[in-house]
Design a protein around this motif. Structure first.
Motif, PDB file in Angstrom:
ATOM      1  N   LYS A   1      -1.860   9.122  -3.161  1.00 20.09           N
ATOM      2  CA  LYS A   1      -0.491   9.659  -3.109  1.00 20.09           C
ATOM      3  C   LYS A   1      -0.471  11.137  -3.498  1.00 20.09           C
ATOM      4  CE  LYS A   1       2.615   7.016  -5.052  1.00 20.09           C
ATOM      5  NZ  LYS A   1       3.330   6.202  -6.072  1.00 20.09           N
TER       6      LYS A   1
ATOM      7  N   TRP B   1      -4.637   3.285  -3.355  1.00 18.74           N
ATOM      8  CA  TRP B   1      -3.415   4.095  -3.320  1.00 18.74           C
ATOM      9  C   TRP B   1      -3.799   5.568  -3.431  1.00 18.74           C
ATOM     10  CZ3 TRP B   1       1.646   2.057  -5.899  1.00 18.74           C
ATOM     11  CH2 TRP B   1       1.949   0.779  -5.369  1.00 18.74           C
TER      12      TRP B   1
ATOM     13  N   ASN C   1       0.827  -1.200   0.000  1.00 16.37           N
ATOM     14  CA  ASN C   1       0.000   0.000   0.000  1.00 16.37           C
ATOM     15  C   ASN C   1       0.865   1.254   0.000  1.00 16.37           C
ATOM     16  OD1 ASN C   1      -2.516  -1.500   0.301  1.00 16.37           O
ATOM     17  ND2 ASN C   1      -1.806  -1.942   2.384  1.00 16.37           N
TER      18      ASN C   1
END
Length: 343
Positions: free
Chosen positions: A168, A166, A104
């Motif tokens: 980010k 995810w 992850n």
């Protein structure tokens, strides 16, 4: 077209263990004539920490640490901390980065008052599986099918590890807007925006309510051919009189793989959830040998900026192996963007 100057590579990997595989994707903060760079340093087996160097002016490295300044400290970061960004809000520095546990990749935060000691706040984005995310997000309408496509390998449990969406490329705006902290983050394929009064509000309940209105929180989505696959946050937004200048990365697929380019857009100054302009072409793209060939070919990944006079210096990861810089007239870039106002 805007005149871009490729200043070249300014930081290379060394033989030191913590950065022997690459240096890339730096966070940049300017204080006076000095530029402080916190960069992703990659050791063997793709294990990342955060390195540090200091520049005199925009391009001259005058000091570089021989050890990381930030290293993984918990299970969520067990395979590395990656891709930092930094801003200063009031008297506090906000350094965001990606925590990676091998499965992850999630946005996390550290804060500092002196750029020497950092308080770690852990993961600040939602920790949620894709089926859970999709169920909440489609409350306000069907999701772009690309969300499912990019999550195809993150929807099951692997090796007793719960796979999460995810999230980010977290970067804060460099001041409060209407007394709120705003930040960009990215769940592929779009860039989303969020705001809170205080960091303590970033809890499970906040994210549940946020995801229930997910489609309303998408601030930038792929629009042009050079970014058609997906986009992601790049440099922290830059305040101008015309709006927030956002330098982000856009990705398109080719027969030889993905190509990452630096792109530019403008958000409304007082309501940054509104996009007001965007360049219909890349600000700059992989063209030189250091951008075309490296750990990952054909990558220009912008992650920090510094302004000297009218010149905007954009620092970027080049082919996931080196750190390079490009420069442009800030006024010319703003003028060019405003010719492409969105209706």
């Amino acid at each position: 077209m805007i005149l871009i100057k490729k200043e070249g590579v300014i930081l290379r990997k060394t033989n030191l263990d913590f950065e022997c595989q690459g240096v890339l994707n730096p966070a940049i903060i300017k204080e006076g004539e000095r530029v402080y760079m916190f960069y992703r340093a990659v050791a063997k087996n793709n294990y990342s920490t955060i390195g540090f160097c200091e520049l005199n002016g925009p391009l001259e490295v005058i000091q570089r640490n021989d050890l990381p300044v930030l290293i993984p400290i918990d299970d969520n970061e067990s395979r590395g901390i990656e891709d930092p960004r930094i801003v200063k809000i009031d008297e506090c520095y906000y350094l965001t980065y990606t925590a990676f546990d091998g499965f992850n990749a999630l946005g996390a935060l550290a804060t500092s008052l002196d750029l020497k000691t950092f308080e770690r706040h852990g993961i600040i984005v939602p920790m949620i599986s894709f089926p859970e995310f999709k169920a909440l997000a489609e409350n306000t309408g069907k999701l772009n099918e690309k969300y499912s496509r990019f999550a195809h390998d993150k929807t099951i449990i692997t090796m007793n590890t719960r796979l999460l969406v995810w999230d980010k490329d977290v970067c804060f705006f460099p001041r409060r807007i209407k007394n709120q902290l705003y930040f960009l983050h990215r769940i592929k394929p779009d860039i989303q925006i969020a705001c809170v009064n205080e960091l303590s509000e970033l809890n499970e309940l906040f994210w549940k309510n946020y995801l229930l209105n997910f489609n309303n929180n998408i601030v930038l989505a792929p629009r042009y051919d050079h970014e058609i696959s997906y986009i992601g946050g790049g440099c922290p937004p830059i305040e101008t009189t015309e709006g927030w200048l956002v330098i982000y990365h856009g990705v398109h697929d080719t027969a030889n793989g993905y190509v990452y380019s630096a792109c530019a857009a403008m958000l409304d100054l007082e309501n940054p959830g509104i996009e007001i302009a965007r360049l219909p072409y890349p600000l700059f793209k992989p063209e030189t040998i250091w951008e075309l060939t490296g750990e990952v070919d054909s990558v220009c990944f912008p992650s920090g900026t510094a302004i000297f006079g009218d010149t905007l210096y954009i620092y970027y990861g080049a082919a996931d192996e080196q750190i390079a810089c490009a420069s442009v007239s800030l006024n010319e870039l703003i003028a060019a963007l405003l010719t492409f106002r969105l209706q």
